[in-house]
Design a protein around this motif. Structure first.
Motif, PDB file in Angstrom:
ATOM      1  N   LYS A 123       0.781  -1.053   0.134  1.00 56.11           N
ATOM      2  CA  LYS A 123      -0.048  -0.001   0.193  1.00 56.11           C
ATOM      3  C   LYS A 123       1.004   1.226  -0.029  1.00 56.11           C
ATOM      4  O   LYS A 123       0.467   2.460  -0.256  1.00 56.11           O
ATOM      5  N   SER A 124       2.267   1.132   0.467  1.00 53.85           N
ATOM      6  CA  SER A 124       3.165   2.458   0.367  1.00 53.85           C
ATOM      7  C   SER A 124       4.100   2.162  -0.851  1.00 53.85           C
ATOM      8  O   SER A 124       5.215   2.668  -0.573  1.00 53.85           O
ATOM      9  N   PHE A 125       3.531   1.788  -1.834  1.00 50.03           N
ATOM     10  CA  PHE A 125       4.713   1.276  -3.029  1.00 50.03           C
ATOM     11  C   PHE A 125       5.162   2.831  -3.453  1.00 50.03           C
ATOM     12  O   PHE A 125       4.362   3.759  -3.912  1.00 50.03           O
ATOM     13  N   HIS A 126       6.307   2.949  -3.437  1.00 50.43           N
ATOM     14  CA  HIS A 126       6.971   4.138  -4.019  1.00 50.43           C
ATOM     15  C   HIS A 126       7.085   4.309  -5.458  1.00 50.43           C
ATOM     16  O   HIS A 126       7.357   3.203  -5.922  1.00 50.43           O
ATOM     17  N   MET A 132      11.651  -1.159 -11.867  1.00 54.68           N
ATOM     18  CA  MET A 132      11.655  -2.471 -12.044  1.00 54.68           C
ATOM     19  C   MET A 132      10.548  -3.593 -11.538  1.00 54.68           C
ATOM     20  O   MET A 132      10.434  -4.814 -11.576  1.00 54.68           O
ATOM     21  N   LEU A 133       9.528  -2.928 -10.975  1.00 55.26           N
ATOM     22  CA  LEU A 133       8.382  -3.560 -10.359  1.00 55.26           C
ATOM     23  C   LEU A 133       7.015  -3.030 -10.674  1.00 55.26           C
ATOM     24  O   LEU A 133       7.122  -1.803 -11.159  1.00 55.26           O
ATOM     25  N   THR A 134       5.947  -3.931 -10.826  1.00 51.01           N
ATOM     26  CA  THR A 134       4.638  -3.385 -10.883  1.00 51.01           C
ATOM     27  C   THR A 134       4.022  -3.656  -9.641  1.00 51.01           C
ATOM     28  O   THR A 134       4.265  -4.423  -8.976  1.00 51.01           O
ATOM     29  N   TRP A 135       3.294  -2.434  -9.550  1.00 51.39           N
ATOM     30  CA  TRP A 135       2.194  -2.432  -8.448  1.00 51.39           C
ATOM     31  C   TRP A 135       0.865  -3.157  -8.703  1.00 51.39           C
ATOM     32  O   TRP A 135       0.399  -2.847  -9.805  1.00 51.39           O
ATOM     33  N   PHE A 190      13.770   2.451  -1.639  1.00 54.51           N
ATOM     34  CA  PHE A 190      12.570   2.671  -2.086  1.00 54.51           C
ATOM     35  C   PHE A 190      11.714   1.448  -2.440  1.00 54.51           C
ATOM     36  O   PHE A 190      10.380   1.471  -2.785  1.00 54.51           O
ATOM     37  N   SER A 191      12.226   0.307  -2.003  1.00 59.39           N
ATOM     38  CA  SER A 191      11.515  -0.828  -2.027  1.00 59.39           C
ATOM     39  C   SER A 191      10.486  -1.185  -1.186  1.00 59.39           C
ATOM     40  O   SER A 191      10.657  -0.551  -0.208  1.00 59.39           O
ATOM     41  N   PRO A 192       9.289  -2.008  -1.568  1.00 57.74           N
ATOM     42  CA  PRO A 192       8.126  -2.048  -0.551  1.00 57.74           C
ATOM     43  C   PRO A 192       8.595  -3.114   0.403  1.00 57.74           C
ATOM     44  O   PRO A 192       9.731  -3.776   0.226  1.00 57.74           O
TER      45      PRO A 192
END
Length: 264
Positions: A123-126, A132-135, A190-192
């Protein structure tokens, strides 16, 4: 007599976010287009041809792929490698090189590919993590995603899990392994809190197949997946295609024969 009798095999990595895929497109930045420009600049001529082992989609990155270059003359490929990387600017890197037989067929030598798709439902995805990541919002539990992934293993008709295009009639592909797990890959400040990876290994993949499989493991029930695999030609509603920015061609394995072990 062949006009370009010398062939070189390069291993390649690239960050796909700034490219509109592999294949050259007029007026668009692509991996093939940039390689073509750099090869022309470094070689000083246009008398060459090259092919890639995979044609990745727009935004998809590659950790381990291959490029085969055909030339009229024999070159010092180690010097060539250094000059190419100097001009590729960091977004694309040719990691190693070797001279190979002119009869070596790169496309036919690809025996296995591994894709990894990185995502998080934090929920706090920066926003910085989206490189490199998908939310993904409201996805299944890890246990459910693991079960769903396992349903794809084996030989199936994947017509319901790809984008059908052209005159393609063969939709049968073999998945050797598919799993979901937590990972710390690409870990930064910044990683979740939790990052997940869907890893799938197969002998070949259809257009958008991996990204549609990702959507299915996120949101489908096992029965929904089974029905589409068992009845692939039915008029199913299209499976959503997950975003490209979490997808990486992680490994490409070649049937290398007598090639150096560094290419295995």
């Amino acid at each position: 007599m062949r006009t370009r009798p010398h062939a070189y095999l390069f291993s390649i990595s690239y960050f796909g976010a700034r490219f509109k895929g592999w294949a050259k497109q007029k007026g668009q930045p692509t991996v093939e287009g940039k390689l073509d420009r750099v090869f022309r600049f470094v070689l000083g001529h246009e008398d060459f041809r090259f092919i890639g082992s995979s044609r990745t989609d727009s935004g998809v990155s590659c950790r381990s792929g291959f490029v085969q270059l055909f030339l009229r003359e024999r070159l010092d490929f180690e010097q060539l490698l250094a000059a190419l990387n100097l001009n590729l600017g960091g977004e694309i890197r040719l990691n190693s090189a070797a001279e190979v037989s002119r009869d070596f067929n790169l496309i036919h030598s690809v025996k296995q590919k591994t894709y990894r798709y990185f995502f998080s439902d934090s929920k706090s995805f920066h926003p910085f993590a989206s490189a490199m990541l998908t939310w993904a919002n409201g996805i299944n539990s890890l246990e459910q995603m693991q079960e769903n992934a396992g349903l794809f293993v084996g030989e199936h008709n994947f017509k319901a899990f790809c984008k059908v295009s052209g005159n393609k009639t063969d939709f049968t592909r073999e998945i050797l392994r598919a799993k979901v797990f937590e990972t710390e890959a690409f870990s930064t400040e910044f990683s979740p809190e939790k990052t997940y990876c869907f890893e799938v290994i197969g002998t070949g993949f259809l257009y958008h197949q991996v990204r549609k499989m990702v959507s299915a493991i996120w949101y489908f029930s096992p029965d929904e997946i089974k029905k589409r695999l068992d009845q692939p030609t039915s008029e199913w509603e299209s499976v959503p295609t997950a975003s490209s920015n979490g997808l990486v061609l992680w490994e490409t394995k070649l049937d290398v024969g007598s090639l150096d072990n560094s290419f295995e």
